[in-house]
Design a protein around this motif. Structure first.
Motif, mmCIF file in Angstrom:
data_model
loop_
_atom_site.group_PDB
_atom_site.id
_atom_site.type_symbol
_atom_site.label_atom_id
_atom_site.label_comp_id
_atom_site.label_asym_id
_atom_site.label_seq_id
_atom_site.Cartn_x
_atom_site.Cartn_y
_atom_site.Cartn_z
ATOM 1 N N THR A 27 0.871 -1.169 0.000
ATOM 2 C CA THR A 27 0.000 0.000 0.000
ATOM 3 C C THR A 27 0.906 1.216 0.000
ATOM 4 O O THR A 27 1.745 1.365 0.885
ATOM 5 C CB THR A 27 -0.928 0.010 1.224
ATOM 6 O OG1 THR A 27 -1.728 -1.189 1.207
ATOM 7 C CG2 THR A 27 -1.841 1.223 1.208
ATOM 8 N N ILE A 28 0.730 2.035 -1.007
ATOM 9 C CA ILE A 28 1.561 3.228 -1.165
ATOM 10 C C ILE A 28 0.754 4.420 -0.661
ATOM 11 O O ILE A 28 -0.336 4.694 -1.157
ATOM 12 C CB ILE A 28 1.980 3.413 -2.629
ATOM 13 C CG1 ILE A 28 2.719 2.157 -3.094
ATOM 14 C CG2 ILE A 28 2.836 4.665 -2.801
ATOM 15 C CD1 ILE A 28 2.823 2.029 -4.578
ATOM 16 N N ARG A 29 1.284 5.103 0.310
ATOM 17 C CA ARG A 29 0.591 6.252 0.926
ATOM 18 C C ARG A 29 1.296 7.543 0.537
ATOM 19 O O ARG A 29 2.396 7.516 0.025
ATOM 20 C CB ARG A 29 0.583 6.097 2.441
ATOM 21 C CG ARG A 29 -0.091 4.814 2.889
ATOM 22 C CD ARG A 29 -0.173 4.691 4.394
ATOM 23 N NE ARG A 29 -0.560 3.361 4.821
ATOM 24 C CZ ARG A 29 -1.744 2.797 4.630
ATOM 25 N NH1 ARG A 29 -2.675 3.464 3.994
ATOM 26 N NH2 ARG A 29 -1.996 1.576 5.056
ATOM 27 N N GLY A 30 0.635 8.631 0.820
ATOM 28 C CA GLY A 30 1.272 9.929 0.631
ATOM 29 C C GLY A 30 0.802 10.707 -0.576
ATOM 30 O O GLY A 30 1.375 11.732 -0.915
ATOM 31 N N PHE A 31 -0.250 10.249 -1.231
ATOM 32 C CA PHE A 31 -0.813 11.010 -2.351
ATOM 33 C C PHE A 31 -1.670 12.119 -1.749
ATOM 34 O O PHE A 31 -2.636 11.844 -1.042
ATOM 35 C CB PHE A 31 -1.665 10.104 -3.246
ATOM 36 C CG PHE A 31 -0.885 9.007 -3.902
ATOM 37 C CD1 PHE A 31 -0.206 9.241 -5.082
ATOM 38 C CD2 PHE A 31 -0.825 7.740 -3.334
ATOM 39 C CE1 PHE A 31 0.526 8.233 -5.692
ATOM 40 C CE2 PHE A 31 -0.105 6.721 -3.940
ATOM 41 C CZ PHE A 31 0.575 6.968 -5.117
ATOM 42 N N GLN A 32 -1.314 13.357 -2.000
ATOM 43 C CA GLN A 32 -2.029 14.466 -1.394
ATOM 44 C C GLN A 32 -3.330 14.816 -2.109
ATOM 45 O O GLN A 32 -4.207 15.431 -1.518
ATOM 46 C CB GLN A 32 -1.117 15.704 -1.326
ATOM 47 C CG GLN A 32 0.082 15.492 -0.426
ATOM 48 C CD GLN A 32 -0.318 15.089 0.989
ATOM 49 O OE1 GLN A 32 -1.118 15.753 1.632
ATOM 50 N NE2 GLN A 32 0.219 13.974 1.471
ATOM 51 N N THR A 33 -3.461 14.416 -3.372
ATOM 52 C CA THR A 33 -4.696 14.677 -4.109
ATOM 53 C C THR A 33 -5.182 13.391 -4.767
ATOM 54 O O THR A 33 -4.396 12.485 -5.055
ATOM 55 C CB THR A 33 -4.506 15.744 -5.212
ATOM 56 O OG1 THR A 33 -3.646 15.230 -6.221
ATOM 57 C CG2 THR A 33 -3.951 17.051 -4.640
ATOM 58 N N LEU A 34 -6.466 13.350 -5.019
ATOM 59 C CA LEU A 34 -7.044 12.209 -5.726
ATOM 60 C C LEU A 34 -6.515 12.162 -7.153
ATOM 61 O O LEU A 34 -6.267 11.085 -7.691
ATOM 62 C CB LEU A 34 -8.573 12.301 -5.707
ATOM 63 C CG LEU A 34 -9.322 11.166 -6.398
ATOM 64 C CD1 LEU A 34 -8.929 9.817 -5.820
ATOM 65 C CD2 LEU A 34 -10.814 11.397 -6.289
ATOM 66 N N GLU A 35 -6.314 13.317 -7.763
ATOM 67 C CA GLU A 35 -5.763 13.357 -9.122
ATOM 68 C C GLU A 35 -4.400 12.668 -9.181
ATOM 69 O O GLU A 35 -4.101 11.934 -10.114
ATOM 70 C CB GLU A 35 -5.634 14.799 -9.612
ATOM 71 C CG GLU A 35 -6.968 15.457 -9.862
ATOM 72 C CD GLU A 35 -6.837 16.943 -10.147
ATOM 73 O OE1 GLU A 35 -5.968 17.603 -9.525
ATOM 74 O OE2 GLU A 35 -7.597 17.425 -10.985
#
Length: 128
Positions: free
Chosen positions: A33-41
Motif C-alpha cells: 500500500t503506497i501512501r502519501g498522495f495528497q490529491t485524488l488526481e
C-alpha cells in the motif's frame, strides 16, 4: 458539487494506492500500500500508469487484445485507489482500451515519476 467538495484536491491524511498481485501469489492481500498522495488526481494518475505498465509487461509482440487482458489477469498487478469513492480511477474502465492500443510514449507507463515515496527519498538526500 465542486471538486473541492469531492476531495479531488486533498483530504486529511491523503490518499493511498493498493497494489494487488493478480496471479494470487499474495492471496487476497495487497502486495503493498503506497501512501502519501495528497490529491485524488495524483493517486488516480499513479494507479493508471502503474496498471498501464503492468499490462505492457504482459504483452508479447503480436498478441490479440483479449490475450493481453488474459495475460494481465494471470500475471499482472492491479492498482486500487483508496479514499476516492466514486471518483477513484479503476482499471476496469480502461483495461480493454489499454490492451487494444499500445502506449504512444513512455510517459503513459512512467508511474515512478508520480510515486510519492520518491519525494520522500529526495527529501532524505537533501538533508544529508
Amino acid at each position: 458539487m465542486s471538486a473541492f467538495d469531492t476531495g479531488l484536491f486533498g483530504q486529511k491524511g491523503g490518499y493511498a494506492v493498493r497494489i494487488l498481485d493478480l496471479s494470487g501469489g499474495n492471496g487476497a492481500d495487497p502486495v503493498e500500500t503506497i501512501r502519501g498522495f495528497q490529491t485524488l488526481e495524483h493517486a488516480n494518475a499513479f494507479a493508471r500508469r502503474y496498471v498501464r505498465d503492468s499490462l505492457e509487461r504482459c504483452r508479447s509482440r503480436g498478441m490479440a487484445p483479449a490475450d493481453v487482458v488474459a495475460a494481465w489477469f494471470a500475471f499482472g498487478e492491479d492498482a486500487e485507489v483508496m479514499g476516492g469513492a466514486e471518483q477513484a480511477w479503476r482499471s476496469a474502465a480502461e483495461l480493454n482500451d489499454f490492451a487494444a492500443r499500445p502506449p504512444g510514449d513512455a510517459e503513459e507507463r512512467n508511474w515512478r515519476a508520480l510515486d510519492p515515496r520518491r519525494d520522500a527519498d529526495d527529501a532524505d538526500e537533501e538533508e544529508e
